[in-house]
Write a protein that holds these residues in place. Sequence first.
Motif, short mmCIF file in Angstrom:
data_model
loop_
_atom_site.label_atom_id
_atom_site.label_comp_id
_atom_site.label_asym_id
_atom_site.label_seq_id
_atom_site.Cartn_x
_atom_site.Cartn_y
_atom_site.Cartn_z
N ALA A 33 -54.83 -32.75 -6.96
CA ALA A 33 -53.44 -32.43 -6.63
C ALA A 33 -52.94 -33.25 -5.46
CB ALA A 33 -53.30 -30.94 -6.33
N GLU A 34 -53.82 -33.55 -4.49
CA GLU A 34 -53.39 -34.29 -3.31
C GLU A 34 -53.00 -35.72 -3.63
OE1 GLU A 34 -56.83 -33.71 -0.96
OE2 GLU A 34 -56.02 -32.01 0.14
N ASN A 35 -53.50 -36.24 -4.75
CA ASN A 35 -53.15 -37.60 -5.14
C ASN A 35 -51.82 -37.67 -5.87
OD1 ASN A 35 -55.12 -39.33 -4.16
ND2 ASN A 35 -56.57 -38.74 -5.74
N ILE A 36 -51.28 -36.51 -6.29
CA ILE A 36 -49.97 -36.48 -6.93
C ILE A 36 -48.92 -36.34 -5.85
CG2 ILE A 36 -48.47 -35.18 -8.47
CD1 ILE A 36 -50.52 -36.63 -10.00
N LYS A 37 -48.20 -37.40 -5.58
CA LYS A 37 -47.17 -37.38 -4.55
C LYS A 37 -45.79 -37.34 -5.21
CE LYS A 37 -50.34 -37.99 -1.40
NZ LYS A 37 -50.75 -36.90 -0.53
N PRO A 38 -44.81 -36.76 -4.53
CA PRO A 38 -43.45 -36.79 -5.08
C PRO A 38 -42.96 -38.21 -5.25
CG PRO A 38 -43.63 -35.27 -3.22
CD PRO A 38 -44.90 -36.05 -3.25
N LEU A 39 -42.11 -38.43 -6.23
CA LEU A 39 -41.55 -39.75 -6.44
C LEU A 39 -40.75 -40.16 -5.21
CD1 LEU A 39 -40.35 -39.34 -10.12
CD2 LEU A 39 -42.19 -40.81 -9.32
N ALA A 40 -41.06 -41.33 -4.69
CA ALA A 40 -40.37 -41.81 -3.51
C ALA A 40 -39.04 -42.46 -3.91
CB ALA A 40 -41.24 -42.83 -2.79
N ASP A 41 -37.99 -42.13 -3.17
CA ASP A 41 -36.68 -42.74 -3.41
C ASP A 41 -36.33 -42.70 -4.90
OD1 ASP A 41 -36.51 -43.42 -0.69
OD2 ASP A 41 -37.67 -45.24 -1.04
N MET A 63 -42.05 -35.63 -20.58
CA MET A 63 -41.24 -36.58 -19.83
C MET A 63 -39.99 -35.93 -19.24
SD MET A 63 -42.38 -39.73 -19.58
CE MET A 63 -43.42 -40.98 -20.37
N ILE A 64 -39.38 -35.06 -20.01
CA ILE A 64 -38.08 -34.53 -19.62
C ILE A 64 -38.17 -33.61 -18.41
CG2 ILE A 64 -37.83 -32.36 -20.91
CD1 ILE A 64 -35.23 -33.70 -22.12
N LYS A 65 -39.39 -33.14 -18.09
CA LYS A 65 -39.59 -32.26 -16.95
C LYS A 65 -39.78 -33.01 -15.63
CE LYS A 65 -41.87 -28.76 -19.82
NZ LYS A 65 -43.16 -28.07 -20.11
N ILE A 66 -39.98 -34.32 -15.72
CA ILE A 66 -40.28 -35.11 -14.52
C ILE A 66 -38.98 -35.45 -13.80
CG2 ILE A 66 -41.33 -37.23 -13.66
CD1 ILE A 66 -43.10 -37.25 -16.13
N PRO A 358 -54.78 -27.98 -10.88
CA PRO A 358 -53.45 -27.52 -10.47
C PRO A 358 -52.47 -27.58 -11.62
CG PRO A 358 -53.80 -29.78 -9.77
CD PRO A 358 -55.10 -29.32 -10.38
N ASN A 359 -51.43 -26.79 -11.54
CA ASN A 359 -50.38 -26.80 -12.54
C ASN A 359 -49.18 -27.54 -11.98
OD1 ASN A 359 -48.58 -26.37 -14.58
ND2 ASN A 359 -48.39 -24.17 -14.25
N LEU A 360 -48.98 -28.76 -12.46
CA LEU A 360 -47.89 -29.59 -11.95
C LEU A 360 -46.57 -29.31 -12.65
CD1 LEU A 360 -49.74 -33.00 -11.75
CD2 LEU A 360 -49.28 -31.42 -9.89
N GLY A 361 -46.65 -28.74 -13.84
CA GLY A 361 -45.45 -28.51 -14.63
C GLY A 361 -45.15 -29.64 -15.59
N PHE A 362 -45.92 -30.73 -15.49
CA PHE A 362 -45.78 -31.84 -16.43
C PHE A 362 -47.10 -32.61 -16.45
CE2 PHE A 362 -43.42 -32.66 -12.46
CZ PHE A 362 -44.29 -33.52 -11.83
N PRO A 363 -47.40 -33.31 -17.56
CA PRO A 363 -48.68 -34.00 -17.68
C PRO A 363 -48.82 -35.12 -16.64
CG PRO A 363 -47.66 -33.72 -19.83
CD PRO A 363 -46.61 -33.36 -18.81
N PRO A 364 -49.97 -35.19 -15.96
CA PRO A 364 -50.13 -36.19 -14.90
C PRO A 364 -50.08 -37.63 -15.38
CG PRO A 364 -52.20 -35.05 -15.36
CD PRO A 364 -51.14 -34.30 -16.08
N HIS A 365 -50.51 -37.91 -16.62
CA HIS A 365 -50.47 -39.29 -17.10
C HIS A 365 -49.03 -39.75 -17.34
CE1 HIS A 365 -50.80 -36.72 -20.65
NE2 HIS A 365 -50.23 -37.66 -21.35
#
Length: 435
Positions: A33-41, A63-66, A358-365
């Motif tokens: 989970a720590e490697n998943i960072k919010p999209l910057a800018d 895709m549509i959830k990202i 962790p549950n991100l709400g969308f697939p990590p790939h």
Amino acid sequence: MKNNKTTFSRRKFLGTSLLTTAGLAALPGMSWAENIKPLADIHQIRLGFIGLGRQSMGLLNGMIKIPGVEVVAGADVYQVKRERFELRVSKAYSENGKPSQKVTLYENYKDLLARPDIDAVVIASPDHWHALMAIDACKAGKDIYLEKPLTLTIREGQELVKAVRTNGIILAVGSQQRSDLNFQHAVRMVQKGRIGKLEQVLVNVGQPEHPISYDLPEQKIPDGLDWKSWLGPLKPIHYNEQLNPSISLNPEKNETFWGAWRKYKETGGGYMTDWGAHMFDIAQWGMGMDRNGPSKILPAMNGKPLTYQYTTGVEMVVGAFDGPTQAVKFVGEKGWIQVSRGKFAASDETLNPIMERPNLGFPPHLFDFIDSVQKRRDPMVPVEIGHSTCIVCTLGNIANELQRPLVWDPKTETFPEDWEASTKLHYNYEKAFTL
């Protein structure tokens, strides 16, 4: 978001990112989970989908959830699947609390690629269309999420790698197992030497391993399906709904099976390419053979299984073994690890994963692809890795077809002094198509 030709600086990416070389959660002391960072800018990324079948529906939902993603177009040669896509996009936006977006539908994918406001495309067509569609997308300046296997032939893969790098495209291969905790942990343990020196890798891709001849009865082509365009570069064959499952909207009837084009040598590569693209990918990753490959391939014959030999001395053996149908088993001097989707087993409990999912709400790939587009970096599985994995799949089919050992040079991607095997690197397209 503006067209990425102006918004992003197009570069030729030769290196790989941390996520590519190590995988999510591959650093000691760091959780997945720590490697998943919010999209910057965050910029709005406008997506078009090419190929609107069963797989595409799942990709759409993810895709549509990202954040930052806007789905604006879809292309397919089957009218009812275009109509379903439009309904699904509207439904997905509603369920995710987002304003509904206008979606434009196309029968010809090239019309979608011609739109300057589309930044990236998701290609989920049958394998025989992957290379042509992706190369056209590269020329149109679109970033690409491409379903596995990368291509149908080795020559196609070589040309796609060139197109991606020449045009400065971000291409992510749909090898989602690389973002799965169990597979990541298995590879990390192997590469750290926790099972001792690696000696053998067992891979089960399921049945039928190798493609069979097309033997389905001819059926009437459904209204709204352009069968000639579906076939594209393939030699003409008759329609059967097993190849392109029919659906309806009223009453609602979606696909109840996966397209069987995977099974037939006229249209696919059997489970060697379909599931092999997943399982060989993990095997080569664990062996440290990304962007590389075997030096010799021994076909399945005389009761012996298909076997790949590497210059490291490791052998990869293909066939059924104890455990799940599709799985990878790493065997070392001091122990073993076996991994599949949702299952992990090892010779010692100290090898077992302890990470939480962790549950991100969308697939990590899928997130990784969008993040790569935003940051102009290589994704977790870039084109070269997708290509080297795909080569392994195809080499097995070629060896079994010729029924003799093959010598392969993974650096030049050639069969040295083997004219007959070299003719299997590609097939003759129908006259309207060129690579």
